[in-house]
Design a protein around this motif. Structure first.
Motif, PDB file in Angstrom:
ATOM      1  N   ALA A   1       9.706   3.609  -0.969  1.00 33.69           N
ATOM      2  CA  ALA A   1       8.752   3.584  -2.079  1.00 33.69           C
ATOM      3  C   ALA A   1       8.430   4.979  -2.600  1.00 33.69           C
ATOM      4  O   ALA A   1       7.583   5.124  -3.489  1.00 33.69           O
ATOM      5  N   GLY A   2       9.065   6.031  -2.044  1.00 28.09           N
ATOM      6  CA  GLY A   2       8.839   7.398  -2.509  1.00 28.09           C
ATOM      7  C   GLY A   2       7.593   8.067  -1.956  1.00 28.09           C
ATOM      8  O   GLY A   2       7.181   9.114  -2.467  1.00 28.09           O
ATOM      9  N   GLU A   3       6.990   7.528  -0.887  1.00 20.21           N
ATOM     10  CA  GLU A   3       5.746   8.087  -0.326  1.00 20.21           C
ATOM     11  C   GLU A   3       6.074   9.003   0.864  1.00 20.21           C
ATOM     12  O   GLU A   3       5.845   8.651   2.030  1.00 20.21           O
ATOM     13  N   ARG A   4       6.581  10.182   0.583  1.00 19.03           N
ATOM     14  CA  ARG A   4       7.052  11.077   1.646  1.00 19.03           C
ATOM     15  C   ARG A   4       5.910  11.667   2.460  1.00 19.03           C
ATOM     16  O   ARG A   4       6.062  11.875   3.678  1.00 19.03           O
ATOM     17  N   GLU A   5       4.773  11.974   1.836  1.00 20.82           N
ATOM     18  CA  GLU A   5       3.645  12.506   2.598  1.00 20.82           C
ATOM     19  C   GLU A   5       3.113  11.476   3.573  1.00 20.82           C
ATOM     20  O   GLU A   5       2.729  11.795   4.705  1.00 20.82           O
ATOM     21  N   ARG A   6       3.105  10.228   3.152  1.00 17.15           N
ATOM     22  CA  ARG A   6       2.660   9.170   4.054  1.00 17.15           C
ATOM     23  C   ARG A   6       3.634   9.020   5.219  1.00 17.15           C
ATOM     24  O   ARG A   6       3.227   8.768   6.364  1.00 17.15           O
TER      25      ARG A   6
ATOM     26  N   GLU B   1      -5.060   7.914   7.298  1.00 15.48           N
ATOM     27  CA  GLU B   1      -3.823   7.155   7.474  1.00 15.48           C
ATOM     28  C   GLU B   1      -3.942   6.158   8.619  1.00 15.48           C
ATOM     29  O   GLU B   1      -3.371   5.070   8.565  1.00 15.48           O
TER      30      GLU B   1
ATOM     31  N   ARG C   1       2.738  11.548   7.833  1.00 14.65           N
ATOM     32  CA  ARG C   1       1.540  11.169   8.604  1.00 14.65           C
ATOM     33  C   ARG C   1       1.872  10.054   9.600  1.00 14.65           C
ATOM     34  O   ARG C   1       1.417  10.080  10.756  1.00 14.65           O
TER      35      ARG C   1
ATOM     36  N   ALA D   1       7.979   3.408   3.528  1.00 19.22           N
ATOM     37  CA  ALA D   1       7.295   4.475   2.787  1.00 19.22           C
ATOM     38  C   ALA D   1       8.301   5.352   2.054  1.00 19.22           C
ATOM     39  O   ALA D   1       8.098   5.722   0.889  1.00 19.22           O
TER      40      ALA D   1
ATOM     41  N   ARG E   1      -5.679   3.197   7.266  1.00 14.79           N
ATOM     42  CA  ARG E   1      -4.838   2.477   6.307  1.00 14.79           C
ATOM     43  C   ARG E   1      -3.695   1.735   6.989  1.00 14.79           C
ATOM     44  O   ARG E   1      -3.345   0.614   6.582  1.00 14.79           O
ATOM     45  N   SER E   2      -3.108   2.336   7.999  1.00 19.88           N
ATOM     46  CA  SER E   2      -1.866   1.810   8.566  1.00 19.88           C
ATOM     47  C   SER E   2      -2.040   1.049   9.870  1.00 19.88           C
ATOM     48  O   SER E   2      -1.061   0.495  10.377  1.00 19.88           O
TER      49      SER E   2
END
Length: 419
Positions: free
Chosen positions: A61-66, A209, A69, A58, A212-213
């Motif tokens: 890929a630049g998804e810091r908020e994810r 999340e 979580r 994450a 999703r995860s």
């Protein structure tokens, strides 16, 4: 991470060295608990692998908020899973230890030691999950420092709680477990404060999340847990084989198991620090860097383990003298050191390949490699060696199994990189 792993594994060896001064029976009782302790460690490491893989991908890929979580979810789920496992191991302890070959004397020691050791395992798992979040964010300094701190706390408390001081008579074998509880609790408290200060956790969006995860988490953690649970199962079977030779050999085997993890500290450091780096490259699609990292890691692993293994083999008598309190245990431990330590160069290759496979999207291949290492190479060679040559044959067979596993892992890595 190497310094942290050395200190953490060193304090486990220190536990065994102090307990050895209590006599052969307490040391053998502790050795019977190693496979189940490794079971807890296997589950926690499987969860930690998923933590590092998902969060580092994450971040890559630049998804810091994810990533925030994911950090929150895995800490919550991991603590609950390890808690349930610890309760189950406490409730079912007697039939398991009897099946491993523990006699009435060993069972009496285990009954006092095991509940406290399970609590230590739960606190240790919580600390490990928090360390995994820091490693996924590229911070290996704090986990390394915390491992050093907890080992120093344990080292200071071990002699006091085991043997006592002044009017305090000490707790004996349970004192070693209680020292671990306190040490890991200190690590959890300090690391939790730093996690909140870094703002890497969140309460927002956890439900979405989770949906999703969940599948990718299970896809990584499931095979990784199975891979990590195979060594405890293999260790149980190995202890059962060794137990047929007597308590002296069980005690020597238990000390050798502690020495194995200590001697593999550089490999363990690589398996902790390399996957987050590989995960970030995976998220960014940089496969050229992945190949360069793996080549360097394997060169370091083989060179380090060969040098260390040959040095320890030459000093086997003095190492055994320092670790074991009984002359008969010292003699059998020295023989294990001479045969097993050099073979850990091949074992290190296998461990790195399994770790890399989990980070690079090949968890099923890693699981298969773990199974081949233990149940096709290691255990059959160990058992056959004992049948043919007794204790010497067992040591030689275990070493041969490690070499075969390393060769198989090298072929698997070539296939993964081509894929």
């Amino acid at each position: 991470m190497a310094i942290g792993a050395l200190s953490l594994l060193g304090f486990q060896l220190v536990d065994s060295a102090f307990i050895a001064r209590l006599g052969t029976a307490p040391l053998a009782a502790q050795s019977f608990t190693f496979p189940l302790s490794f079971l807890i460690i296997g589950v926690q490491v499987g969860i930690g692998i998923a933590i590092a893989a998902l969060i580092s991908r994450a971040l890559g890929a630049g998804e810091r908020e994810r990533a925030r979580r994911l950090s929150t979810l895995v800490l919550m789920a991991g603590s609950a899973i390890i808690g349930v496992l610890a309760v189950a191991l406490w409730l079912g302890q007697r039939p398991v230890f009897i099946a491993l070959g523990a006699d009435d004397t060993a069972l009496a020691y285990i009954a006092r030691y095991w509940p406290v050791q399970l609590l230590a395992g739960w606190f240790g798992a919580l600390a490990y999950f928090a360390y995994s979040v820091f490693r996924a964010h590229g911070n290996t300094r704090l986990p390394g420092n915390m491992m050093v701190l907890t080992s120093l706390v344990n080292l200071a408390l071990d002699p006091l709680l085991i043997f006592g001081a002044g009017p305090w008579s000490g707790l004996g074998l349970p004192g070693a477990a209680l020292a671990s509880v306190i040490a890991f609790a200190v690590g959890v408290f300090i690391t939790a404060r730093r996690l909140f200060r870094q703002r890497w956790l969140t309460r927002l969006g956890l439900g979405g999340e989770t949906r999703r995860s969940l599948r990718p988490f299970v896809g990584i953690a499931g095979p990784a847990m199975v891979s990590q649970l195979m060594p405890p199962l293999s260790a149980m079977l190995a202890v059962a084989v060794v137990a047929t030779l007597g308590d002296t050999f069980v005690a020597a085997w238990g000390l050798a198991s502690r020495l194995e993890t200590l001697s593999l500290m550089a490999i363990l450091a690589l398996t902790m620090s390399l996957p987050p780096w590989l995960g970030r490259c995976y998220g960014a699609g940089d496969w050229g860097q992945i190949q360069r990292l793996m080549r360097l890691a394997l060169k370091v692993a083989v060179a380090w383990q060969l040098a260390l293994g040959l040095g320890m083999a030459l000093a086997a008598h003095w190492v055994a003298l320092a670790l074991a309190g009984q002359p008969d245990v010292q003699r059998e431990l020295a023989l294990l050191i001479r045969f097993l330590l050099p073979s850990y160069a091949a074992l290190g290759v296998c461990m790195l390949v399994v770790s890399a496979g989990n980070a690079l999207g090949f968890p099923l291949w890693s699981m298969l490699m773990s199974g081949v290492r233990l149940f096709v190479c290691y255990l059959p060679c160990l058992w056959l060696g004992m049948q043919l040559g007794g204790w010497i044959g067992l040591a030689l067979g275990a070493a041969l199994g490690n070499v075969l596993a390393g060769l198989a892992a090298w072929q698997l890595l070539r296939r993964m990189l081509r894929a």
